[in-house]
Design a protein around this motif. Structure first.
Motif, PDB file in Angstrom:
ATOM      1  N   LYS A 140      -0.119 -25.776 -12.731  1.00 49.35           N
ATOM      2  CA  LYS A 140      -0.664 -26.163 -14.032  1.00 49.35           C
ATOM      3  C   LYS A 140      -2.085 -25.628 -14.261  1.00 49.35           C
ATOM      4  N   GLU A 141      -2.806 -25.388 -13.188  1.00 50.54           N
ATOM      5  CA  GLU A 141      -4.196 -24.944 -13.307  1.00 50.54           C
ATOM      6  C   GLU A 141      -4.342 -23.465 -13.642  1.00 50.54           C
ATOM      7  N   ASN A 142      -3.290 -22.699 -13.458  1.00 47.03           N
ATOM      8  CA  ASN A 142      -3.393 -21.254 -13.631  1.00 47.03           C
ATOM      9  C   ASN A 142      -2.596 -20.796 -14.843  1.00 47.03           C
ATOM     10  N   ASP A 143      -3.188 -19.874 -15.595  1.00 49.32           N
ATOM     11  CA  ASP A 143      -2.536 -19.457 -16.837  1.00 49.32           C
ATOM     12  C   ASP A 143      -1.338 -18.546 -16.551  1.00 49.32           C
ATOM     13  N   GLU A 144      -0.613 -18.226 -17.585  1.00 54.17           N
ATOM     14  CA  GLU A 144       0.657 -17.513 -17.459  1.00 54.17           C
ATOM     15  C   GLU A 144       0.521 -16.101 -16.908  1.00 54.17           C
ATOM     16  N   GLU A 145      -0.683 -15.547 -16.961  1.00 51.06           N
ATOM     17  CA  GLU A 145      -0.876 -14.164 -16.510  1.00 51.06           C
ATOM     18  C   GLU A 145      -1.203 -14.070 -15.023  1.00 51.06           C
ATOM     19  N   LYS A 146      -1.563 -15.162 -14.412  1.00 48.31           N
ATOM     20  CA  LYS A 146      -2.087 -15.108 -13.039  1.00 48.31           C
ATOM     21  C   LYS A 146      -0.992 -15.142 -11.978  1.00 48.31           C
ATOM     22  N   ASN A 147      -1.132 -14.247 -11.008  1.00 43.40           N
ATOM     23  CA  ASN A 147      -0.338 -14.317  -9.790  1.00 43.40           C
ATOM     24  C   ASN A 147      -1.170 -15.022  -8.727  1.00 43.40           C
ATOM     25  N   VAL A 148      -0.593 -16.024  -8.096  1.00 41.44           N
ATOM     26  CA  VAL A 148      -1.319 -16.869  -7.150  1.00 41.44           C
ATOM     27  C   VAL A 148      -0.679 -16.787  -5.772  1.00 41.44           C
ATOM     28  N   LEU A 149      -1.523 -16.755  -4.746  1.00 36.68           N
ATOM     29  CA  LEU A 149      -1.062 -16.760  -3.353  1.00 36.68           C
ATOM     30  C   LEU A 149      -1.469 -18.067  -2.705  1.00 36.68           C
ATOM     31  N   VAL A 150      -0.508 -18.748  -2.101  1.00 39.01           N
ATOM     32  CA  VAL A 150      -0.775 -19.990  -1.372  1.00 39.01           C
ATOM     33  C   VAL A 150      -0.536 -19.732   0.121  1.00 39.01           C
ATOM     34  N   ILE A 151      -1.589 -19.893   0.917  1.00 35.31           N
ATOM     35  CA  ILE A 151      -1.471 -19.789   2.368  1.00 35.31           C
ATOM     36  C   ILE A 151      -0.988 -21.144   2.866  1.00 35.31           C
ATOM     37  N   ILE A 152       0.142 -21.143   3.520  1.00 36.73           N
ATOM     38  CA  ILE A 152       0.810 -22.407   3.821  1.00 36.73           C
ATOM     39  C   ILE A 152       1.207 -22.466   5.297  1.00 36.73           C
ATOM     40  N   HIS A 153       1.615 -23.643   5.734  1.00 31.89           N
ATOM     41  CA  HIS A 153       1.993 -23.859   7.131  1.00 31.89           C
ATOM     42  C   HIS A 153       3.515 -23.940   7.277  1.00 31.89           C
ATOM     43  N   LYS A 154       3.958 -23.723   8.477  1.00 35.36           N
ATOM     44  CA  LYS A 154       5.384 -23.546   8.796  1.00 35.36           C
ATOM     45  C   LYS A 154       6.297 -24.662   8.297  1.00 35.36           C
ATOM     46  N   TYR A 155       6.037 -25.890   8.728  1.00 42.23           N
ATOM     47  CA  TYR A 155       6.978 -26.976   8.446  1.00 42.23           C
ATOM     48  C   TYR A 155       6.842 -27.498   7.018  1.00 42.23           C
ATOM     49  N   ILE A 156       5.615 -27.591   6.519  1.00 46.75           N
ATOM     50  CA  ILE A 156       5.443 -28.087   5.159  1.00 46.75           C
ATOM     51  C   ILE A 156       6.037 -27.091   4.164  1.00 46.75           C
ATOM     52  N   VAL A 188      10.197 -21.180 -12.674  1.00 45.77           N
ATOM     53  CA  VAL A 188      10.175 -20.879 -14.101  1.00 45.77           C
ATOM     54  C   VAL A 188       9.093 -21.667 -14.827  1.00 45.77           C
ATOM     55  N   SER A 189       8.938 -22.939 -14.504  1.00 45.41           N
ATOM     56  CA  SER A 189       7.989 -23.781 -15.221  1.00 45.41           C
ATOM     57  C   SER A 189       7.616 -24.996 -14.387  1.00 45.41           C
ATOM     58  N   SER A 190       6.564 -25.672 -14.844  1.00 42.77           N
ATOM     59  CA  SER A 190       6.157 -26.896 -14.169  1.00 42.77           C
ATOM     60  C   SER A 190       7.247 -27.957 -14.254  1.00 42.77           C
ATOM     61  N   GLN A 191       8.092 -27.876 -15.286  1.00 49.56           N
ATOM     62  CA  GLN A 191       9.178 -28.846 -15.427  1.00 49.56           C
ATOM     63  C   GLN A 191      10.149 -28.781 -14.243  1.00 49.56           C
ATOM     64  N   VAL A 192      10.340 -27.569 -13.703  1.00 54.12           N
ATOM     65  CA  VAL A 192      11.218 -27.406 -12.547  1.00 54.12           C
ATOM     66  C   VAL A 192      10.669 -28.191 -11.361  1.00 54.12           C
ATOM     67  N   ILE A 193       9.362 -28.079 -11.128  1.00 56.21           N
ATOM     68  CA  ILE A 193       8.742 -28.785 -10.003  1.00 56.21           C
ATOM     69  C   ILE A 193       8.767 -30.284 -10.252  1.00 56.21           C
ATOM     70  N   GLU A 194       8.495 -30.680 -11.492  1.00 56.93           N
ATOM     71  CA  GLU A 194       8.521 -32.114 -11.808  1.00 56.93           C
ATOM     72  C   GLU A 194       9.904 -32.708 -11.574  1.00 56.93           C
ATOM     73  N   LYS A 195      10.929 -31.931 -11.883  1.00 56.72           N
ATOM     74  CA  LYS A 195      12.308 -32.401 -11.637  1.00 56.72           C
ATOM     75  C   LYS A 195      12.554 -32.560 -10.139  1.00 56.72           C
ATOM     76  N   CYS A 196      12.047 -31.615  -9.353  1.00 55.79           N
ATOM     77  CA  CYS A 196      12.177 -31.707  -7.895  1.00 55.79           C
ATOM     78  C   CYS A 196      11.483 -32.972  -7.377  1.00 55.79           C
ATOM     79  N   LEU A 197      10.315 -33.249  -7.921  1.00 55.07           N
ATOM     80  CA  LEU A 197       9.564 -34.449  -7.516  1.00 55.07           C
ATOM     81  C   LEU A 197      10.351 -35.719  -7.822  1.00 55.07           C
ATOM     82  N   SER A 198      10.974 -35.741  -8.974  1.00 53.99           N
ATOM     83  CA  SER A 198      11.731 -36.930  -9.359  1.00 53.99           C
ATOM     84  C   SER A 198      12.960 -37.125  -8.490  1.00 53.99           C
ATOM     85  N   ASN A 199      13.425 -36.035  -7.855  1.00 52.69           N
ATOM     86  CA  ASN A 199      14.609 -36.124  -6.999  1.00 52.69           C
ATOM     87  C   ASN A 199      14.293 -36.435  -5.552  1.00 52.69           C
ATOM     88  N   CYS A 200      12.987 -36.427  -5.206  1.00 57.44           N
ATOM     89  CA  CYS A 200      12.592 -36.674  -3.812  1.00 57.44           C
ATOM     90  C   CYS A 200      12.406 -38.162  -3.529  1.00 57.44           C
TER      91      CYS A 200
END
Length: 200
Positions: A140-156, A188-200
């Motif tokens: 949500k913090e980044n506009d539609e033009e931005k490509n973002v890289l998240v450095i993440i850990h194995k299990y999470i 595709v959108s933040s709605q996809v992630i929000e749906k995932c959250l509601s299913n967890c």
């Protein structure tokens, strides 16, 4: 947001020894530092606008090398921390697998079998909601033009991948990514992630 890329932090001495790191704050080893520098050439083509990482040293070091080379900003987020691996931190999968019965083997096949690792303060369901919430905020913090890289850990990362693909946690082991090269998440959108959250 444009493309969201996930990339595992580069190697530490414990990675080379196949030790479970969890929240233990291990820095990159020389091999990991060189690995990060080599990955920069691949990252340059992705047109990354911003980088995020957890505050753990191995994540910050990886992000710093990338951000400096790409001349982009980066910031840390507590929500990107690795799972709390409790009493298993510092031990190898081989050591834990040899125990009879092996809670580790039950966990790696399906974390729902051992939702709270011995000595941990965060169960697997809470961890999955945490990473989804963090990725949603980044999205949500980044506009539609931005490509973002998240450095993440194995299990999470595996918990996140399962959630975003609608997979039960018996797919957890198969969704573990060992490479440190970025993986493109087609969100595709933040709605996809929000749906995932509601299913967890």
């Amino acid at each position: 947001m444009g493309n969201l890329y996930l990339a595992r932090h580069c190697k530490t001495a414990w990675n080379l020894e196949h030790r479970i790191q969890g929240r233990t704050d291990i820095p990159l080893c020389e091999i990991g530092i060189e690995e990060a520098k080599m990955n920069v050439g691949f990252l340059e083509a992705l047109k990354i606008s911003k980088i995020y990482s957890s505050p753990l040293t191995r994540g910050r070091q990886t992000a710093t090398i990338y951000a400096t080379a790409l001349e982009v900003p980066y910031e840390t987020r507590d929500g990107l921390l690795e799972m709390d691996m409790g009493e298993w931190e510092g031990k190898t999968a081989l050591e834990l697998s040899a125990l009879k019965p092996s809670l580790y083997l039950q966990w790696i096949e399906d974390p729902r079998n051992v939702p709270l690792v011995p000595g941990s303060k965060e169960d697997v369901f809470t961890a999955q909601r945490r990473i989804l919430s963090t990725i949603l905020a980044i999205y949500k913090e980044n506009d539609e033009e931005k490509n973002v890289l998240v450095i993440i850990h194995k299990y999470i990362c595996s918990l996140l991948r399962c959630a975003l693909q609608g997979l039960e946690l018996n797919h957890f082991k198969k969704e573990i990514i060992e490479t440190t090269l970025p993986q493109n998440l087609s969100i595709v959108s933040s709605q996809v992630i929000e749906k995932c959250l509601s299913n967890c």
